[in-house]
Design an enzyme around this catalytic site. Structure first.
Site, PDB file in Angstrom:
ATOM      1  N   GLU A  62      -3.449   7.429  -4.304  1.00  9.42           N
ATOM      2  CA  GLU A  62      -3.368   6.500  -3.368  1.00  9.42           C
ATOM      3  C   GLU A  62      -3.297   5.259  -4.385  1.00  9.42           C
ATOM      4  OE1 GLU A  62      -6.142   4.875   0.247  1.00  9.42           O
ATOM      5  OE2 GLU A  62      -7.153   4.635  -1.342  1.00  9.42           O
ATOM      6  N   TYR A  96       0.979  -1.104   0.043  1.00  5.71           N
ATOM      7  CA  TYR A  96      -0.043   0.110   0.008  1.00  5.71           C
ATOM      8  C   TYR A  96       0.608   1.167  -0.114  1.00  5.71           C
ATOM      9  CZ  TYR A  96      -2.901   3.836   1.761  1.00  5.71           C
ATOM     10  OH  TYR A  96      -3.664   4.897   1.783  1.00  5.71           O
TER      11      TYR A  96
END
Length: 403
Positions: free
Chosen positions: A213, A125
């Site tokens: 993101e 991530y």
């Protein structure tokens, strides 16, 4: 301004950020042809069909009335077409859309990146945004990718890393290497990660993003680092210097009343309450919403008419509020500093006469510049408008209206 995944990836590619390649499609037929192209160009055994909406959780979300997820893997052109038929035009409900869901107008047919190779694949991530507490940009990253990062942060906060970057300069080489080391990479994958993070940060600055993101950030079996998904939003205040990005705005994904408010330069956010409010200034608007709640009501919207409000913008705000069938009363709370109270009062009167008979109570509190003139205008208008001087008086009138 939010972007779709396929739009975000095209922007990132301008900055040499490797992404999972794909083709955006409007029809099942286009999706079928896209699969054939991807199969030939990338020797991809599978394809991933992804619904394109402005919300996360698409993989876990489902299409209303169908046994179909928002993200699905297909092994043939026929399967791609069938999945696209199920998704396109359907309403996708995810944890972020709420029960109303969002109608899907496009799908992205993307290449398979889980191909065989000498090394194991890994999912990470990574995101970039502004850390307001430090006044610096922050790169947040974790070895636990491909899942809800909120759960990771709550259950295993030690697995969340942060790297602060001063907005006046670039991401330093040692910082990019530190990120790659903390993700447990080495050799070729470490080198590729350093390039990826550096280019991604350059993209964040270059397009004036509010947030980028990447989840998952993916290490392939041959040690490439690519963005499998990309969620990007752009700072609205910077769109004036990015006409090409502003053109990517998808109004289908936005609330129609908020879009209309934007045409009149009104700061409007729709809420779920029963008292419409029109205020000048964000601070006064927040205080007014607090007052509505304390009075037994629930704010139906946030509406800041700003310091340059005139009769036309007030009438436009009035009409937007009245489009909400849940509204049982309207509270107008104006402090006349820059904006003149008599202008607002005239806007209320014009709106009332233009719209016609308005059944719900309207409470007006005007204080500041030309407040006495404004009160006289309203009192002599013959309209069913209740005026208040003190905030406590306005609160009592709101309480009576919603009781």
């Amino acid at each position: 301004m939010n972007l779709h995944e396929y739009q975000a990836k095209e922007l990132l590619k301008r900055y040499n950020v490797p992404v999972q390649e794909g083709i955006a499609c409007n029809t099942p037929g286009e999706a079928e042809e896209a699969y054939k192209q991807i199969h030939t160009q990338y020797d991809s055994k599978f394809a991933v069909v992804k619904a394109q909406i402005h919300a996360g959780g698409r993989g876990k979300g489902s299409i209303v009335g169908k046994d179909q997820r928002g993200v699905a893997v297909a092994k043939s052109a026929e399967q791609v077409k069938e999945i696209a038929q199920n998704i396109l035009g359907g309403t996708l409900v995810t944890i972020q859309t709420g029960p109303a869901g969002k109608v899907v107008h496009k799908v992205l047919v993307a290449q398979d990146v889980y191909y065989d190779g000498p090394n194991p694949v890994k999912e990470f991530y990574l995101s970039i945004l502004l850390d307001r507490s430090s006044g610096k940009n922050v790169i947040m990253y974790s070895t636990e990718g491909g899942m809800d990062i909120e759960e990771v942060a709550h259950n295993t906060p030690e697995k969340i890393f942060k790297e602060l970057v001063h907005p006046g300069g670039p991401l330093q080489g040692f910082q990019a290497r530190k990120i790659a080391f903390n993700l447990g990479l080495s050799g070729e994958s470490l080198k590729n990660c350093v390039k990826f993070v550096t280019n991604l940060y350059n993209a964040y600055v270059g397009i004036d993003a509010g947030m980028i993101e990447i989840n998952p950030l993916f290490k392939t079996s041959d040690d490439k680092i690519i963005a499998v998904d990309a969620k990007v939003n752009i700072d609205d205040n910077a769109l004036m210097r990015h006409a090409d990005i502003a053109a990517l705005r998808d109004l289908n994904e936005e609330d129609p009343t908020e879009v209309e408010a934007g045409k009149y330069n009104l700061n409007f956010v729709k809420l779920d309450g029963n008292v419409g409010c029109m205020v000048n200034g964000a601070g006064l608007a927040m205080a007014t919403m607090d007052m509505i709640k304390l009075s037994g009501g629930e704010p139906a919207n946030f509406l800041d008419v700003g310091g340059t409000a005139n009769a036309q913008t007030v009438e436009a705000g009035f009409r937007i509020i009245l489009k909400d069938p849940k509204v049982k009363a309207i509270l107008i709370n104006i402090f006349g500093g820059i904006v003149r109270c008599d202008r607002v009062a005239q806007g209320v009167i014009d709106a009332y006469k233009s719209i016609g008979n308005i059944e719900i109570p309207i409470i007006v509190r005007l204080q500041g510049t030309n407040a006495d003139v404004a009160k006289k205008l309203i009192d002599e208008s013959g309209l069913k408008v209740q005026s208040a001087i003190l905030l406590s008086e306005a609160a009592a009138l709101v309480n009576k209206a919603v009781a």
